[in-house]
Design a protein around this motif. Sequence first.
Motif, mmCIF file in Angstrom:
data_model
loop_
_atom_site.group_PDB
_atom_site.id
_atom_site.type_symbol
_atom_site.label_atom_id
_atom_site.label_comp_id
_atom_site.label_asym_id
_atom_site.label_seq_id
_atom_site.Cartn_x
_atom_site.Cartn_y
_atom_site.Cartn_z
ATOM 1 N N SER A 97 0.836 -1.203 0.000
ATOM 2 C CA SER A 97 0.000 0.000 0.000
ATOM 3 C C SER A 97 0.870 1.252 0.000
ATOM 4 C CB SER A 97 -0.916 -0.006 1.220
ATOM 5 O OG SER A 97 -1.635 1.195 1.323
ATOM 6 N N TYR A 98 1.913 1.274 0.822
ATOM 7 C CA TYR A 98 2.813 2.425 0.881
ATOM 8 C C TYR A 98 3.592 2.581 -0.417
ATOM 9 C CZ TYR A 98 2.044 2.662 5.958
ATOM 10 O OH TYR A 98 1.476 2.802 7.208
ATOM 11 N N LEU A 99 4.059 1.458 -0.943
ATOM 12 C CA LEU A 99 4.835 1.508 -2.185
ATOM 13 C C LEU A 99 4.004 2.081 -3.329
ATOM 14 C CD1 LEU A 99 6.774 -1.901 -2.187
ATOM 15 C CD2 LEU A 99 7.812 0.371 -2.282
ATOM 16 N N GLY A 149 -3.218 11.018 1.809
ATOM 17 C CA GLY A 149 -1.942 10.303 1.816
ATOM 18 C C GLY A 149 -2.049 8.807 1.990
ATOM 19 N N THR A 150 -3.226 8.261 1.787
ATOM 20 C CA THR A 150 -3.377 6.814 1.917
ATOM 21 C C THR A 150 -4.499 6.332 1.005
ATOM 22 O OG1 THR A 150 -3.674 5.002 3.494
ATOM 23 C CG2 THR A 150 -5.038 6.948 3.808
ATOM 24 N N LEU A 151 -4.697 5.032 0.988
ATOM 25 C CA LEU A 151 -5.754 4.430 0.178
ATOM 26 C C LEU A 151 -6.930 4.082 1.075
ATOM 27 C CD1 LEU A 151 -3.713 1.977 -2.102
ATOM 28 C CD2 LEU A 151 -4.436 4.307 -2.618
ATOM 29 N N MET A 152 -8.132 4.495 0.641
ATOM 30 C CA MET A 152 -9.360 4.148 1.344
ATOM 31 C C MET A 152 -10.284 3.451 0.350
ATOM 32 S SD MET A 152 -8.890 5.224 4.470
ATOM 33 C CE MET A 152 -10.511 5.376 5.237
ATOM 34 N N SER A 163 -10.691 1.653 5.810
ATOM 35 C CA SER A 163 -9.257 1.485 5.577
ATOM 36 C C SER A 163 -8.954 0.078 5.103
ATOM 37 C CB SER A 163 -8.489 1.755 6.866
ATOM 38 O OG SER A 163 -8.834 0.782 7.844
ATOM 39 N N LEU A 164 -7.725 -0.111 4.686
ATOM 40 C CA LEU A 164 -7.272 -1.421 4.195
ATOM 41 C C LEU A 164 -7.492 -2.514 5.235
ATOM 42 C CD1 LEU A 164 -5.735 -3.202 2.164
ATOM 43 C CD2 LEU A 164 -3.602 -2.343 3.143
ATOM 44 N N GLY A 165 -7.222 -2.198 6.491
ATOM 45 C CA GLY A 165 -7.327 -3.200 7.548
ATOM 46 C C GLY A 165 -8.744 -3.670 7.815
ATOM 47 N N LYS A 166 -9.753 -2.901 7.358
ATOM 48 C CA LYS A 166 -11.142 -3.267 7.616
ATOM 49 C C LYS A 166 -11.815 -3.961 6.435
ATOM 50 C CE LYS A 166 -11.985 0.230 11.158
ATOM 51 N NZ LYS A 166 -12.817 1.386 11.587
ATOM 52 N N LEU A 167 -11.063 -4.175 5.367
ATOM 53 C CA LEU A 167 -11.601 -4.947 4.245
ATOM 54 C C LEU A 167 -11.798 -6.394 4.666
ATOM 55 C CD1 LEU A 167 -9.410 -3.683 1.248
ATOM 56 C CD2 LEU A 167 -11.822 -3.151 1.665
ATOM 57 N N SER A 168 -12.692 -7.087 3.986
ATOM 58 C CA SER A 168 -12.869 -8.513 4.274
ATOM 59 C C SER A 168 -11.620 -9.283 3.862
ATOM 60 C CB SER A 168 -14.074 -9.069 3.494
ATOM 61 O OG SER A 168 -13.781 -9.107 2.093
ATOM 62 N N THR A 173 -7.239 -10.255 0.055
ATOM 63 C CA THR A 173 -6.517 -11.220 -0.771
ATOM 64 C C THR A 173 -6.412 -10.743 -2.211
ATOM 65 O OG1 THR A 173 -7.244 -13.059 0.627
ATOM 66 C CG2 THR A 173 -6.523 -13.599 -1.602
ATOM 67 N N VAL A 174 -7.518 -10.265 -2.757
ATOM 68 C CA VAL A 174 -7.514 -9.763 -4.140
ATOM 69 C C VAL A 174 -6.559 -8.587 -4.262
ATOM 70 C CG1 VAL A 174 -8.909 -8.627 -5.913
ATOM 71 C CG2 VAL A 174 -9.840 -10.579 -4.645
ATOM 72 N N LEU A 175 -6.620 -7.654 -3.328
ATOM 73 C CA LEU A 175 -5.761 -6.475 -3.367
ATOM 74 C C LEU A 175 -4.286 -6.869 -3.275
ATOM 75 C CD1 LEU A 175 -6.101 -3.297 -3.364
ATOM 76 C CD2 LEU A 175 -5.540 -3.455 -0.931
ATOM 77 N N TYR A 176 -3.996 -7.786 -2.369
ATOM 78 C CA TYR A 176 -2.608 -8.206 -2.179
ATOM 79 C C TYR A 176 -2.030 -8.836 -3.444
ATOM 80 C CZ TYR A 176 1.264 -11.237 -0.851
ATOM 81 O OH TYR A 176 2.476 -11.880 -0.813
ATOM 82 N N TYR A 177 -2.729 -9.831 -4.007
ATOM 83 C CA TYR A 177 -2.194 -10.522 -5.172
ATOM 84 C C TYR A 177 -2.026 -9.581 -6.355
ATOM 85 C CZ TYR A 177 -2.402 -15.262 -3.255
ATOM 86 O OH TYR A 177 -2.174 -16.401 -2.520
ATOM 87 N N ALA A 178 -3.017 -8.717 -6.589
ATOM 88 C CA ALA A 178 -2.932 -7.806 -7.729
ATOM 89 C C ALA A 178 -1.781 -6.823 -7.563
ATOM 90 C CB ALA A 178 -4.252 -7.054 -7.889
ATOM 91 N N ALA A 179 -1.660 -6.232 -6.380
ATOM 92 C CA ALA A 179 -0.588 -5.265 -6.141
ATOM 93 C C ALA A 179 0.785 -5.931 -6.158
ATOM 94 C CB ALA A 179 -0.817 -4.566 -4.800
#
Length: 566
Positions: A97-99, A149-152, A163-168, A173-179
Motif C-alpha cells: 500500500s505504501y509503495l 496520503g493513503t488508500l481508502m 481502511s485497508l485493515g477493515k476490508l474482508s 486477498t484480491v488487493l494483495y495478489y494484484a498489487a
Amino acid sequence: MNKLVLPRISGTREMPVMPEASQLTVIGGSGVGKTKFIEELIRLNSDRAYCISVLSAPFPEREESTRPGSIDVLYREAAERRSYMRRDAVSELDKLSYLIFTDEFEYLLSLKQNSRKGVPVKLAPTRLDRLVMLWERVFPSNRIIRTEGTLMFSTASGSDLISLGKLSKGEQTVLYYAAAVLYAMPGAVIFVDSPSLFIHPSLLGNLWNAIEELRPDCTFVYDSVDVGFVNSRTSNVSIWVKSYDVEMRSWDYEVILPGDLNEDMFVDLVGTRKPVLFIEGDARHSIDSKLYPLVFADWTVKPLGSCDKVIETTRTFNDLKNMHHLKSKGIVDRDRRTDNEVDYLRRKSVMVPEVAEVENLFLLEGVVKAMARRRGRNPEKVFGRVSAAVMDEFRRRFDEQALQHVRHRVKREVECRIDARFPCITAMELHIGNMVSMLRPREKYNEVRASFQKLIDERDYNGILKVFNHKPILGDCGVAHMLGYKTKDEYVAGVIGALKEDGVIAEAIRESIRYCFRVDEPVPEKKRHVQDHKPEPPRQNKNHAKPTSARNPKSHNNKKRRKNVN
C-alpha cells in the motif's frame, strides 16, 4: 517468458529445462516432497523467483524476506531512498500500500515538473491505475479512493470509507495478489502459494485471468490442490510430484502438457492411493455414481458421462502407467453387446456386468432377497413374484427386444464393412448393394429370438437380466411395492441406504453385485448362511406337501446345524 530449470529427476543427473509456459501448477499427494520440490524450483531459478503468499501477507508476525526483488526488500530499499516515505509498515500488505501510493505521488510530481519545463505531458497508466481497474472489474460496486496520503475503500456494504485493515479477508486477498504482481521484476517466475485461499469460487477464474493479464511477461507457478482452480487455467502445464529421494535430493515427477490428460480427472486422482474406477453417468444424478462407490469402496470412483468416454479414458490412463502407480479400470453397461465385444472390453480393463444395464443390478436375486430380509418380508416369496413379473414383461416385449439386439449387431457390422477401401464408386455401390445378403439381418433375428425363447422356456432369470434392455423394468416389475416402497426411486434409495449402513445386508448386496462383475468368487454356502439374516418362515398350508426336512432326516439335521451356527 524464459525457460524454467527443473529439479533433478530420481535415478539420473538430469535437470530438465521446461519449455516456455505462462502457467504451471505443481500437484501431488501429501508427503511426496511437493513443498521441497517448489523450494528447489525457486532455488534453481533464484534470479527471477518472486514468491507471494496470502497466508502471511496481512500479518506482521513473520520473518522478513531477504530475497532480492521481494516485497520486503523493495520496501526497505524504497524507504532508504525516500526520506518522506513512511517506515512503520510491517506486513506485506501495508508495504505494498505504501509503495503503490508513493509511486503514484512521485509520478504525479514528475508530470508537474515536466509541465513547468514545457515538456509535453502525456498521462500513462500507473500501477495504482491498473490496480483500480482490476479492483473495479472484480468488485463492480467497490471503489479505491486516494485520500489524505493513503488508500481508502468504498464498498457495496456501506457508504463510509474504510481502511485497508477493515476490508474482508477476500477483498484483502484480491488487493494483495494484484498489487504484488505489479511489483514483480520483468520476466519473473511468480510463485503463488494457495491461489484459491479466501477467494470465492465464483471469482476465482476471472480473478487470476485478470491478474495474469497484468503481467504477460511472467510465468505463474501455482501450488494448489484445488481442482476447480487448476481447471480454470486454460494453458496450464502440470508437474506431478510422486516421491522425493532425500539423500540424492532428487524427485520422481512428470511434466503433463495441456491435452495429455483431462486435468479435472488427473488432479482429482493423483493424490489418492486407491485404484481408480471410471464409470458412466454424472456425479449428481446417475444411479451409477450413487451405487458403485458403495460397492467398490476400495476404489476412487470417477463418473465420466458416456460409455465411450469411460472406455477411452481407461485406455489412456493405463497407457500412462509410466506417469503413475495407480491401477485403473472402467465400468460400462452391457447393453446389447455380444460376448465377443464384452470379452474384448474386459481384456482392456473395462468391466462389464452380467446384466444389460445398471438398473438390472437392483433385480439380482441376492439383492432382492437381501432387501426383503431388511424389510421383514419373505425373501423367497418376494423374489418369486419379482422374477415372474420380469419374465412376463420380457415375454411381452420379446420381438421388440430381439429386433433391438439385431439392430445393434448389424450397426456394428455396417460400421466395419463400410470402412473398407474401394477402387472406385462402382465398387462401393456394388458392396453396399450386397450388404443385406452379407449381413443376414433376418437370419440373425431368428437366431436371437430362438435364444430368447430358450431363456423363457428354461426360466433362466439371470439370462433374461443379461439381455433385457428396458430401463422401466425396475418400476414395471413391482419390486418396490412388494418391499413396501412407494416408487422404484424409493427402492433404489433403500438399497443405497442399506449399503451405507455396512452391515450383513450390505455385505450380501455388495457380494451379489461384485459377483455379477466377476470380481469375486461366490461365497461358500456355509459362509453365506452365516452372513444372512434368518428369513421369515413361509406360511404353511395344510393342503401342501410336508416340508423336505420332515421327509428327509439328513436334510433336517443339516438345517438344525445351520440354525446353531446362526
